[in-house]
Design a protein around this motif. Sequence first.
Motif, PDB file in Angstrom:
ATOM      1  N   TRP A 255       0.845  -1.189   0.000  1.00  0.00           N
ATOM      2  CA  TRP A 255       0.000   0.000   0.000  1.00  0.00           C
ATOM      3  C   TRP A 255       0.880   1.239   0.000  1.00  0.00           C
ATOM      4  N   ASN A 256       0.357   2.327  -0.550  1.00  0.00           N
ATOM      5  CA  ASN A 256       0.941   3.655  -0.339  1.00  0.00           C
ATOM      6  C   ASN A 256       0.146   4.297   0.795  1.00  0.00           C
ATOM      7  N   ILE A 257       0.833   4.883   1.759  1.00  0.00           N
ATOM      8  CA  ILE A 257       0.119   5.506   2.877  1.00  0.00           C
ATOM      9  C   ILE A 257       0.635   6.919   3.134  1.00  0.00           C
ATOM     10  N   ILE A 258      -0.260   7.746   3.715  1.00  0.00           N
ATOM     11  CA  ILE A 258       0.096   9.109   4.136  1.00  0.00           C
ATOM     12  C   ILE A 258      -0.414   9.298   5.564  1.00  0.00           C
ATOM     13  N   PRO A 259       0.449   9.724   6.490  1.00  0.00           N
ATOM     14  CA  PRO A 259      -0.049  10.038   7.834  1.00  0.00           C
ATOM     15  C   PRO A 259      -1.058  11.168   7.754  1.00  0.00           C
ATOM     16  N   SER A 260      -2.118  11.085   8.546  1.00  0.00           N
ATOM     17  CA  SER A 260      -3.093  12.176   8.571  1.00  0.00           C
ATOM     18  C   SER A 260      -3.404  12.557  10.014  1.00  0.00           C
ATOM     19  N   GLY A 261      -4.203  13.615  10.168  1.00  0.00           N
ATOM     20  CA  GLY A 261      -4.613  14.034  11.510  1.00  0.00           C
ATOM     21  C   GLY A 261      -3.442  14.326  12.438  1.00  0.00           C
ATOM     22  N   ASP A 262      -3.574  13.878  13.693  1.00  0.00           N
ATOM     23  CA  ASP A 262      -2.564  14.166  14.714  1.00  0.00           C
ATOM     24  C   ASP A 262      -1.201  13.566  14.386  1.00  0.00           C
ATOM     25  N   VAL A 263      -1.189  12.463  13.631  1.00  0.00           N
ATOM     26  CA  VAL A 263       0.094  11.838  13.268  1.00  0.00           C
ATOM     27  C   VAL A 263       0.893  12.788  12.375  1.00  0.00           C
ATOM     28  N   ALA A 264       0.224  13.373  11.383  1.00  0.00           N
ATOM     29  CA  ALA A 264       0.887  14.323  10.486  1.00  0.00           C
ATOM     30  C   ALA A 264       1.387  15.537  11.270  1.00  0.00           C
ATOM     31  N   LEU A 265       0.565  16.045  12.184  1.00  0.00           N
ATOM     32  CA  LEU A 265       0.963  17.211  12.987  1.00  0.00           C
ATOM     33  C   LEU A 265       2.172  16.888  13.849  1.00  0.00           C
ATOM     34  N   ASN A 266       2.171  15.701  14.442  1.00  0.00           N
ATOM     35  CA  ASN A 266       3.295  15.264  15.259  1.00  0.00           C
ATOM     36  C   ASN A 266       4.589  15.193  14.468  1.00  0.00           C
ATOM     37  N   MET A 267       4.504  14.598  13.288  1.00  0.00           N
ATOM     38  CA  MET A 267       5.709  14.378  12.476  1.00  0.00           C
ATOM     39  C   MET A 267       6.324  15.678  11.990  1.00  0.00           C
ATOM     40  N   LEU A 268       5.494  16.728  11.906  1.00  0.00           N
ATOM     41  CA  LEU A 268       5.995  18.036  11.446  1.00  0.00           C
ATOM     42  C   LEU A 268       6.215  19.004  12.609  1.00  0.00           C
ATOM     43  N   HIS A 269       6.216  18.472  13.833  1.00  0.00           N
ATOM     44  CA  HIS A 269       6.458  19.274  15.051  1.00  0.00           C
ATOM     45  C   HIS A 269       5.409  20.359  15.274  1.00  0.00           C
ATOM     46  N   LEU A 270       4.197  20.113  14.767  1.00  0.00           N
ATOM     47  CA  LEU A 270       3.114  21.076  14.958  1.00  0.00           C
ATOM     48  C   LEU A 270       2.256  20.717  16.164  1.00  0.00           C
ATOM     49  N   SER A 271       2.535  19.571  16.768  1.00  0.00           N
ATOM     50  CA  SER A 271       1.821  19.143  17.967  1.00  0.00           C
ATOM     51  C   SER A 271       2.727  18.221  18.765  1.00  0.00           C
ATOM     52  N   THR A 272       2.643  18.324  20.082  1.00  0.00           N
ATOM     53  CA  THR A 272       3.409  17.418  20.942  1.00  0.00           C
ATOM     54  C   THR A 272       2.473  16.387  21.577  1.00  0.00           C
TER      55      THR A 272
END
Length: 199
Positions: A86-103
């Motif tokens: 599969w091809n996957i993209i993190p979304s929601g809180d996972v995406a925010l976490n990975m970009l340091h936009l949420s702890t």
Amino acid sequence: MNNSTSKIKKHLSQAKDGYLFSINELLNYASYDTTKKVLQRMEKNGEIVRVIDGIYSKPKFSKLLNKNVPSSIPDVANKIAEKFAWNIIPSGDVALNMLHLSTQVPACYEYLSNGPYREYEIYGMKLKFKHTTNRLLGGMSSKSALVIQAIKSLGEENITADVLQTLKEVLSEEDKKALLDECKRVPAWIYEYIKKIGA
């Protein structure tokens, strides 16, 4: 110990602690049934840990915590995607976490996927794969797709100067150039922010 069993054990003994693998990766050593039996015995002996059906890891001991530490859920998600192609993209809180936009630790780990809808429970946490169109998954790098999902997750009203500054800092110049080139077909309001990030 037969030849197939010894090959599987040798392969895993040479892998580093914390090594995450699917049963499919060992099928060049033995049949599916034989491999599964070997892994079940190894799990029973504490040599490996079953994460979910078909996905295992080698224990990794933390001296700091004085115990074995589990594989990260994003690593497990990537291994599942690899297993099923599969091809996957993190979304929601996972995406925010990975970009340091949420702890904040995500309550549920969500990924967009070109595979079917699937939901797993791992270490008491939920991991969800939501089916989406190939259009969202194709034509852009994984980093560009991650930024798009983070911006969508926040929503237009929550994109502040701080958010844009953080994205500028975590993205390389190459990432920013790709973002500007690859994301011209996203909604206009998102592309306006992409232009600010890439400026």
